[in-house]
Structures are given as C-alpha cells and as structure tokens.
Design a protein around this motif. Structure first.
Motif, PDB file in Angstrom:
ATOM      1  N   PRO A 156       0.972  -1.270   0.209  1.00  0.00           N
ATOM      2  CA  PRO A 156       0.054   0.002  -0.094  1.00  0.00           C
ATOM      3  C   PRO A 156       0.818   1.172  -0.014  1.00  0.00           C
ATOM      4  N   ASN A 157       1.950   1.178   0.452  1.00  0.00           N
ATOM      5  CA  ASN A 157       2.833   2.409   0.543  1.00  0.00           C
ATOM      6  C   ASN A 157       3.996   2.403  -0.585  1.00  0.00           C
ATOM      7  N   MET A 158       3.619   1.911  -1.737  1.00  0.00           N
ATOM      8  CA  MET A 158       4.416   1.769  -2.827  1.00  0.00           C
ATOM      9  C   MET A 158       3.482   2.265  -4.014  1.00  0.00           C
ATOM     10  N   SER A 159       3.909   2.892  -4.966  1.00  0.00           N
ATOM     11  CA  SER A 159       3.166   3.313  -6.271  1.00  0.00           C
ATOM     12  C   SER A 159       2.892   1.875  -6.792  1.00  0.00           C
ATOM     13  N   ALA A 160       1.791   2.362  -7.613  1.00  0.00           N
ATOM     14  CA  ALA A 160       1.292   1.361  -8.718  1.00  0.00           C
ATOM     15  C   ALA A 160       2.619   0.730  -9.314  1.00  0.00           C
ATOM     16  N   LEU A 161       3.209   1.495 -10.044  1.00  0.00           N
ATOM     17  CA  LEU A 161       4.505   1.313 -11.038  1.00  0.00           C
ATOM     18  C   LEU A 161       5.350   0.243 -10.175  1.00  0.00           C
ATOM     19  N   ASP A 162       5.656   0.915  -8.820  1.00  0.00           N
ATOM     20  CA  ASP A 162       6.788   0.308  -8.080  1.00  0.00           C
ATOM     21  C   ASP A 162       6.230  -1.369  -7.797  1.00  0.00           C
ATOM     22  N   ASN A 163       4.917  -1.551  -7.595  1.00  0.00           N
ATOM     23  CA  ASN A 163       4.396  -2.706  -7.295  1.00  0.00           C
ATOM     24  C   ASN A 163       4.551  -3.820  -8.267  1.00  0.00           C
ATOM     25  N   ILE A 164       4.288  -3.325  -9.467  1.00  0.00           N
ATOM     26  CA  ILE A 164       4.526  -4.238 -10.800  1.00  0.00           C
ATOM     27  C   ILE A 164       6.096  -4.443 -10.845  1.00  0.00           C
ATOM     28  N   ARG A 165       6.932  -3.365 -10.824  1.00  0.00           N
ATOM     29  CA  ARG A 165       8.506  -3.725 -10.860  1.00  0.00           C
ATOM     30  C   ARG A 165       8.956  -4.686  -9.845  1.00  0.00           C
ATOM     31  N   VAL A 166       8.424  -4.710  -8.571  1.00  0.00           N
ATOM     32  CA  VAL A 166       8.831  -5.552  -7.548  1.00  0.00           C
ATOM     33  C   VAL A 166       8.251  -6.881  -8.037  1.00  0.00           C
ATOM     34  N   GLU A 177      -3.915   4.123  -1.847  1.00  0.00           N
ATOM     35  CA  GLU A 177      -4.863   5.260  -2.218  1.00  0.00           C
ATOM     36  C   GLU A 177      -5.854   5.052  -3.133  1.00  0.00           C
ATOM     37  N   LEU A 178      -5.658   3.932  -4.039  1.00  0.00           N
ATOM     38  CA  LEU A 178      -6.382   3.555  -5.057  1.00  0.00           C
ATOM     39  C   LEU A 178      -7.868   3.348  -4.727  1.00  0.00           C
ATOM     40  N   ALA A 179      -8.771   3.685  -5.740  1.00  0.00           N
ATOM     41  CA  ALA A 179     -10.123   3.129  -5.296  1.00  0.00           C
ATOM     42  C   ALA A 179     -10.133   1.539  -5.287  1.00  0.00           C
ATOM     43  N   TYR A 180     -11.203   1.068  -4.783  1.00  0.00           N
ATOM     44  CA  TYR A 180     -11.240  -0.447  -4.303  1.00  0.00           C
ATOM     45  C   TYR A 180     -11.113  -1.266  -5.698  1.00  0.00           C
ATOM     46  N   GLY A 181     -11.932  -0.921  -6.594  1.00  0.00           N
ATOM     47  CA  GLY A 181     -11.837  -1.608  -8.099  1.00  0.00           C
ATOM     48  C   GLY A 181     -10.403  -1.355  -8.798  1.00  0.00           C
ATOM     49  N   ARG A 182      -9.703  -0.232  -8.589  1.00  0.00           N
ATOM     50  CA  ARG A 182      -8.481  -0.120  -9.165  1.00  0.00           C
ATOM     51  C   ARG A 182      -7.584  -0.902  -8.600  1.00  0.00           C
ATOM     52  N   LYS A 183      -7.668  -1.000  -7.034  1.00  0.00           N
ATOM     53  CA  LYS A 183      -6.752  -1.758  -6.463  1.00  0.00           C
ATOM     54  C   LYS A 183      -6.792  -3.222  -6.997  1.00  0.00           C
ATOM     55  N   MET A 185     -21.709  -1.674  -8.077  1.00  0.00           N
ATOM     56  CA  MET A 185     -21.941  -2.107  -9.494  1.00  0.00           C
ATOM     57  C   MET A 185     -20.915  -1.567 -10.448  1.00  0.00           C
ATOM     58  N   GLU A 186     -20.601  -0.465 -10.392  1.00  0.00           N
ATOM     59  CA  GLU A 186     -19.560   0.301 -11.312  1.00  0.00           C
ATOM     60  C   GLU A 186     -18.429  -0.495 -11.308  1.00  0.00           C
ATOM     61  N   ASP A 187     -17.831  -0.785 -10.157  1.00  0.00           N
ATOM     62  CA  ASP A 187     -16.556  -1.336  -9.997  1.00  0.00           C
ATOM     63  C   ASP A 187     -16.637  -2.984 -10.444  1.00  0.00           C
ATOM     64  N   VAL A 188     -17.816  -3.706 -10.100  1.00  0.00           N
ATOM     65  CA  VAL A 188     -18.197  -5.027 -10.967  1.00  0.00           C
ATOM     66  C   VAL A 188     -17.940  -4.861 -12.068  1.00  0.00           C
ATOM     67  N   GLN A 189     -18.591  -4.031 -12.930  1.00  0.00           N
ATOM     68  CA  GLN A 189     -18.613  -3.902 -14.549  1.00  0.00           C
ATOM     69  C   GLN A 189     -17.149  -3.723 -14.829  1.00  0.00           C
ATOM     70  N   ARG A 190     -16.324  -2.796 -14.324  1.00  0.00           N
ATOM     71  CA  ARG A 190     -15.256  -2.577 -14.607  1.00  0.00           C
ATOM     72  C   ARG A 190     -14.204  -3.808 -14.464  1.00  0.00           C
ATOM     73  N   VAL A 191     -14.330  -4.685 -13.451  1.00  0.00           N
ATOM     74  CA  VAL A 191     -13.650  -5.609 -13.216  1.00  0.00           C
ATOM     75  C   VAL A 191     -13.952  -6.799 -14.089  1.00  0.00           C
ATOM     76  N   THR A 192     -15.200  -6.989 -14.223  1.00  0.00           N
ATOM     77  CA  THR A 192     -15.679  -8.047 -15.230  1.00  0.00           C
ATOM     78  C   THR A 192     -14.986  -7.777 -16.629  1.00  0.00           C
ATOM     79  N   GLU A 193     -14.892  -6.364 -17.091  1.00  0.00           N
ATOM     80  CA  GLU A 193     -14.356  -6.158 -18.218  1.00  0.00           C
ATOM     81  C   GLU A 193     -12.945  -6.361 -18.361  1.00  0.00           C
ATOM     82  N   LEU A 194     -12.244  -6.107 -17.247  1.00  0.00           N
ATOM     83  CA  LEU A 194     -10.961  -6.337 -17.103  1.00  0.00           C
ATOM     84  C   LEU A 194     -10.547  -7.682 -17.251  1.00  0.00           C
TER      85      LEU A 194
END
Length: 262
Positions: A94-104, A149-155, A182-191
């Motif tokens: 949680p205390n690292m950026s999204a980019l750093d999470n992927i790089r790790v 700090e990301l919204a739940y669906g983006r996390k 509902m909005e996050d469900v739709q976003r994650v389903t499409e993902l």
C-alpha cells in the motif's frame, strides 16, 4: 484431447477432524478457457482453491497441472510452475506506487527475490514492461499513485496486474468482485475478459451475473461435492442447482457471502 486439459483433479477430497469439506471432486479445466467454480456459502470452493495451490494437503485424490502430478508439491513449487492465485499471493504494497508494485513483481520473476531495494538500476530496467502491464489493466495514469490510495476496483486491477507479472499459466481468481459496487463490478468484469485473451482462468465468484457473462464452463459445488457442470444455460436450468441456491430463479444473480469459508 487430453493436452487441452491444463488442470485436472481426480477424486480430490479434504477432511477436517472427521468432517468432509470436499469429497471426490473431479475437475477438468481446458487450456485457454474461463472456468468458474460456484456454489452456495460453505460449498467448499475456497477449500478447493487451497488444495490446488497447496495451502492445504488433500486427504484423498490427485492434482495434475500441465501434465505434472503436483499433489505433494509445496506452494512455492506450484507457483513456479505457473499456477498463480490472485488476491491471495500477489504482492501489493500500500505504501508503494502502482508502478513500483509491478516492478517488484517483475523483479521476483527475474530472480531478484526480496532484494528489490538493493538496486534501483534493476528496477529501472523493468519500467517499460511494468508500464505495459499497467496499460493492460487500465491503470497507466495511476502509475505514480500509492496503491493504498487507489479506489477499491482499481486496487483489484493492480492485483491482477501483479499476478500477470508473475507470468501465470493458469490464473486462479478468488472472488474478484467481492464487496464491490455495480460500477466496480462492471469494470473488473471487463478487465477479466480483456486479460483472459490467450490465458486460462479458474475463478471462484459469488455473482452469477458476472459468471454468466464470462465463464465458458461452470462447476457447481454443494456440500463439498460436484453438483452440476456445463455452460451457464445448463447449470442455471438444473433443478438441483436451484435447490442449492434456496430456490432463487436462474434469471437472477445470486449474491453469496463467502466470508472465507466457501
């Protein structure tokens, strides 16, 4: 053909002090498919996932992954073979950026283990690939944002990206839309639909609307046993499935609470 099956269980079972949580489960997951594992609360879904990823040893039966018997394998060996469970294993800090999470996560695949803090040069070399993964899950603009700090669906999207970084041959998605609006469900389903292209996914999911829109094949568990299997039309019209879901109409999505005991 047999080589189309990437994951198979034969008579898989697990007992806890005389209680049979899972009994004689025969499961076949086809390469390149989205296979859903569903059932009412307490059906044994989470136990099956724990057996597949070796967090629990089976009391009976075998697990065969990509032609190899992994029944007695350790969790780390199973992960190295490419059987990766998202949301449980993926390393999201949680205390690292999204980019750093992927790089790790990418550094782990490259053999960096947990020594990621020792070399910024090694991390920098992974930035291009990390940004490509963030683009795959629609998070390019959130690369510098702290994961916490990301919204739940983006996390959840970030967690899928870290799982993809581990180069899974089979992704196990454990309740990917649980607790979402509902909005996050739709976003994650499409993902999930997007990242499934060319990949194999086995998912436990409580929302039948999500299952009906994604799954090529569905296995229904009840009381630890396979109750029904087939496409959505087949299982949704099976009277035994309707009974297991307490008479809920097949046209309605079922909201099931897993609470970690499925």
């Amino acid at each position: 053909m047999q080589d189309e099956i990437i994951l198979e269980t034969q008579g898989l079972g697990r007992e806890f002090r005389g209680f049979s949580a899972v009994t004689a489960v025969d499961l076949k997951v086809r390469r390149g498919s989205i296979h859903a594992l569903i059932g009412p609360n307490g059906a044994g879904k989470t136990t099956v996932f724990n057996l597949l990823t070796k967090f629990l040893p089976p009391s009976t039966g075998r697990v065969i992954f990509d032609g190899h018997d992994i029944t007695a394998a350790k969790p780390a060996e199973v992960a190295r073979r490419g059987l990766i469970r998202s949301f449980q294993i993926s390393a999201v800090f949680p205390n690292m950026s999204a980019l750093d999470n992927i790089r790790v996560a990418l550094l782990r695949v490259a053999g960096g283990g947990h020594r990621f803090w020792s070399s910024n040069r090694r991390l920098d070399a992974l930035t291009e690939r990390a940004m490509a993964l963030l683009a795959d899950v629609g998070l390019t603009e959130f690369a510098p944002v702290l994961a916490g700090e990301l919204a739940y669906g983006r996390k959840r999207a970030l967690e899928i990206a870290t799982t993809l970084a581990l180069e899974p041959r089979l992704m196990l998605l454990d309740e990917p839309t649980q607790g979402m609006g509902m909005e996050d469900v739709q976003r994650v389903t499409e993902l999930i639909r997007r990242v499934a292209a060319g990949r194999t996914i086995l998912m436990v999911e409580h929302n039948l609307k999500v299952v009906s829109s994604l799954a090529d094949r569905i296995t229904v568990l009840a009381r630890g046993q396979v109750l029904s299997e087939g496409d959505y039309a087949t299982v949704s019209n099976d009277p035994r499935v309707m009974e297991a879901y307490l008479g809920v109409s097949s046209a309605e999505p079922v909201a099931e609470t897993e609470a970690g005991h499925g």
